[in-house]
Motif scaffolding. Structure first.
Motif, PDB file in Angstrom:
ATOM      1  N   ALA A   1       0.830  -1.206   0.000  1.00  0.00           N
ATOM      2  CA  ALA A   1       0.000   0.000   0.000  1.00  0.00           C
ATOM      3  C   ALA A   1       0.864   1.256   0.000  1.00  0.00           C
ATOM      4  N   GLN A   2       2.034   1.163   0.656  1.00  0.00           N
ATOM      5  CA  GLN A   2       2.890   2.349   0.756  1.00  0.00           C
ATOM      6  C   GLN A   2       3.786   2.534  -0.459  1.00  0.00           C
TER       7      GLN A   2
ATOM      8  N   VAL B   1       1.137   3.108  -5.382  1.00  0.00           N
ATOM      9  CA  VAL B   1       0.662   4.293  -6.100  1.00  0.00           C
ATOM     10  C   VAL B   1       1.001   5.581  -5.351  1.00  0.00           C
ATOM     11  N   ALA B   2       0.915   5.519  -4.019  1.00  0.00           N
ATOM     12  CA  ALA B   2       1.020   6.730  -3.210  1.00  0.00           C
ATOM     13  C   ALA B   2       2.297   7.527  -3.449  1.00  0.00           C
TER      14      ALA B   2
ATOM     15  N   TYR C   1       1.878  10.045  -6.213  1.00  0.00           N
ATOM     16  CA  TYR C   1       1.106  11.246  -5.853  1.00  0.00           C
ATOM     17  C   TYR C   1       1.963  12.217  -5.062  1.00  0.00           C
ATOM     18  N   LEU C   2       2.721  11.668  -4.083  1.00  0.00           N
ATOM     19  CA  LEU C   2       3.558  12.554  -3.267  1.00  0.00           C
ATOM     20  C   LEU C   2       4.626  13.214  -4.106  1.00  0.00           C
TER      21      LEU C   2
END
Lengths: 119, 123, 211, 95
Positions: free
Chosen positions: C122-123, C126-127, C130-131
């Motif tokens: 999860a980390q 995709v995230a 975005y960051l």
């Protein structure tokens, strides 16, 4: 062992909340109580998502110019949408409960079923 | 300046500790007192003493920044809203038929707060 | 054990206790009060877990709107709930414990991501993209795609704009449905004057039969 | 050093929760929820400083306001069974 408990404690509480919500929905006859049970179930899912997004040593994903570790913003976005939709559905459910009370004079499920059987 | 900073540091520490202590004392009163009016008194300790001391401690900690302004606003709202809510609550309790206990425990009367059976719900 | 972890554990335990309290109480007013506490606690947990935007929404929606909606419903209906039958409760308990036990067993899997671990899928999936599109990474002078400092707003409004549009449609539909359901009631009450709105069963049933 | 305040607030939160679950009258529960709200505001303020980013005090501010509105809404509901009724008859109750 302590690591295992600390690493999984959030999930366990989420499971406990899910169980409490599901128990209320199944066992109680009162329609308002059932809706509150659904609400608890819903919140357990929110807590699960937000727990997944947390990174140790991270802070909220709002930038302030300095170099930091940020938590995962994606679960926050999904849950933001889910909360607002959740309150819309809760309002609809409560409006239905009010109408049921007017038609049947009761909001206990077994009474409503009995009336339906009689008529 | 060094001395002033030290004094501010210890003052904020003392305020925070005292505020935390008052919160615990008030909450104990909330659990231990016998009826609604006395519990309201205990909750007042949290709403005024605890809240104001902790917020003042945080204000000393953050110095002259935007945070201090926000803390001052929180303090302002709490100072206005908690007496209003407390007054409305006491009035609601009174008009529901509950009366404060005006005797000591040795009088062995128990009708003070249970005279309106309709308002007591299951535990 | 860090500061956040300890606060997190204490608040989560209180949240579970509140849920059990809600399940046990029968007075619906008390249940409404406890659900207010429940959403205050869950919002505090969201702040500890870095989701400040979610905490904002939960504060306004959970502690504010939901409580008022529940109170409004209690006003028009009953305030006391009956217990289910004993067989019903026993059956529910069996189902719930079986499900909870299965889920608990599933969390013991060694592949289950630990809380706060930065290396979970999860980390890492995709995230970070975005960051990276919002934050200038380290010393690189690559221009930033979206200039909004709040990453949650960035994703919500730019990348998932249609999602938010759909959310608005859902709220709009729900609002119309509520108005239709409750508006019908007011019209009917005007047709039959003198009828008690929360009144006795027979009058309501008769009014329902006329429709 | 924010720990002292934080521990006090957490203990107080737990005790207020006990009172909210135990009751026995509705007014005790409202009182407990009100105190719980105030303590949540304090907890959020202290958590901000504890985690080193005190710029999220706005949430505490929002809570302070919503808590008050909630308490008044609940009391109005209990008193009149309605959120918007005139309060002319108020002064007669205290006689």
């Amino acid at each position: 062992m302590v690591d295992l408990i600390l690493g999984l404690y959030n999930y366990w509480i989420v499971i406990a909340l899910m169980m409490a919500g599901l128990y209320i929905v199944i066992s109680r006859q009162n329609l308002i109580k059932k809706l509150i049970g659904l609400n608890i179930f819903q919140t357990s899912v929110f807590v699960l998502y937000i727990s997944i997004g947390k990174v140790f040593g991270g802070t909220a994903p709002i930038l302030d110019g300095t170099d930091r570790i940020y938590s995962n913003p994606l679960p926050h976005v999904l849950i933001l949408t889910a909360i607002v939709v959740g309150v819309a559905t809760a309002a609809l459910g409560l409006a239905l409960v009010v109408r049921i009370k007017e038609e049947y004079g009761t909001i206990e499920e077994d009474d409503i079923n009995q009336m339906d059987d009689e008529s | 300046m060094e001395i002033v900073n030290h004094i501010l540091f210890y003052a904020s520490w003392a305020l925070l500790a005292a505020g935390g202590l008052l919160c615990v004392i008030g909450a104990f009163g909330l659990v231990r007192f016998p009826e609604t009016y006395t519990r309201m008194h205990a909750a007042g300790v949290i709403d005024t003493g605890g809240a104001l001391l902790i917020l003042a401690g945080l204000m000393l900690q953050s110095g002259l920044t935007l945070e201090t302004v926000k803390l001052a606003l929180i303090m302002f709202f709490l100072l206005f809203t908690s007496p209003t809510a407390g007054y409305a609550l006491a009035r609601g309790t009174w008009s529901a038929g509950h009366r404060p206990i005006t005797h000591t425990r040795s009088d062995a009367r128990t009708d003070g707060h249970s005279d309106s059976a309709g308002m007591t719900d299951d535990g | 054990m860090t500061v956040e972890e300890i606060i997190n554990i204490v608040l989560l335990t209180m949240l579970a206790l509140t849920a059990v309290g809600i399940a046990r109480l029968r007075n619906l007013f008390a249940v409404t009060m406890l659900s207010g506490i429940y959403s205050l606690l869950s919002a505090s947990i969201f702040v500890v877990l870095d989701a400040v935007d979610v905490a904002f929404t939960e504060a306004a929606v959970g502690a504010g709107i939901t409580t008022v909606l529940l109170l409004g419903t209690l006003m028009l209906t009953d305030r006391e709930a009956r217990d289910g039958s004993r067989a019903n409760r026993a059956g529910a308990m069996i189902v719930v414990v079986a499900l909870g036990g299965a889920l608990f067993y599933a969390t013991l899997d060694p592949m289950m991501p630990r809380f706060g671990d930065p290396r979970t899928p999860a980390q890492t999936h995709v995230a970070p993209q975005y960051l990276k599109d919002t934050v200038p990474q380290g010393s690189s002078k690559e221009p930033v795609k979206v200039g909004i400092p709040n990453v949650v707003t960035t994703v919500l409004a730019s990348y998932r704009g249609y999602d938010t549009l759909g959310e608005t449609v859902v709220i709009f539909t729900a609002g119309i449905a509520v108005l239709l359901l409750l508006g019908q009631r007011r019209r009917r009450r005007r047709d039959t004057p003198g009828q008690n709105p929360s009144g006795n069963k027979d009058a309501d049933r008769a009014a329902g039969a006329e429709d | 050093m924010f720990w002292a305040a934080m521990i006090g607030i957490l203990v107080a939160l737990a005790l207020a929760l006990v009172r909210a679950i135990a009751g026995p009258t509705v007014y005790d529960r409202i009182l407990a929820v009100n105190s719980f709200g105030t303590l949540t505001v304090l907890a959020l303020s202290v958590i901000g400083f504890l985690m080193g980013r005190p710029d999220f005090l706005d949430i505490a501010l929002v809570y302070a306001l919503i808590n008050f509105i909630g308490t008044i809404a609940v009391l109005k509901f209990l008193r009149y069974g309605d959120f918007a009724r005139a309060t002319q008859a108020d002064d007669n109750d205290l006689v």
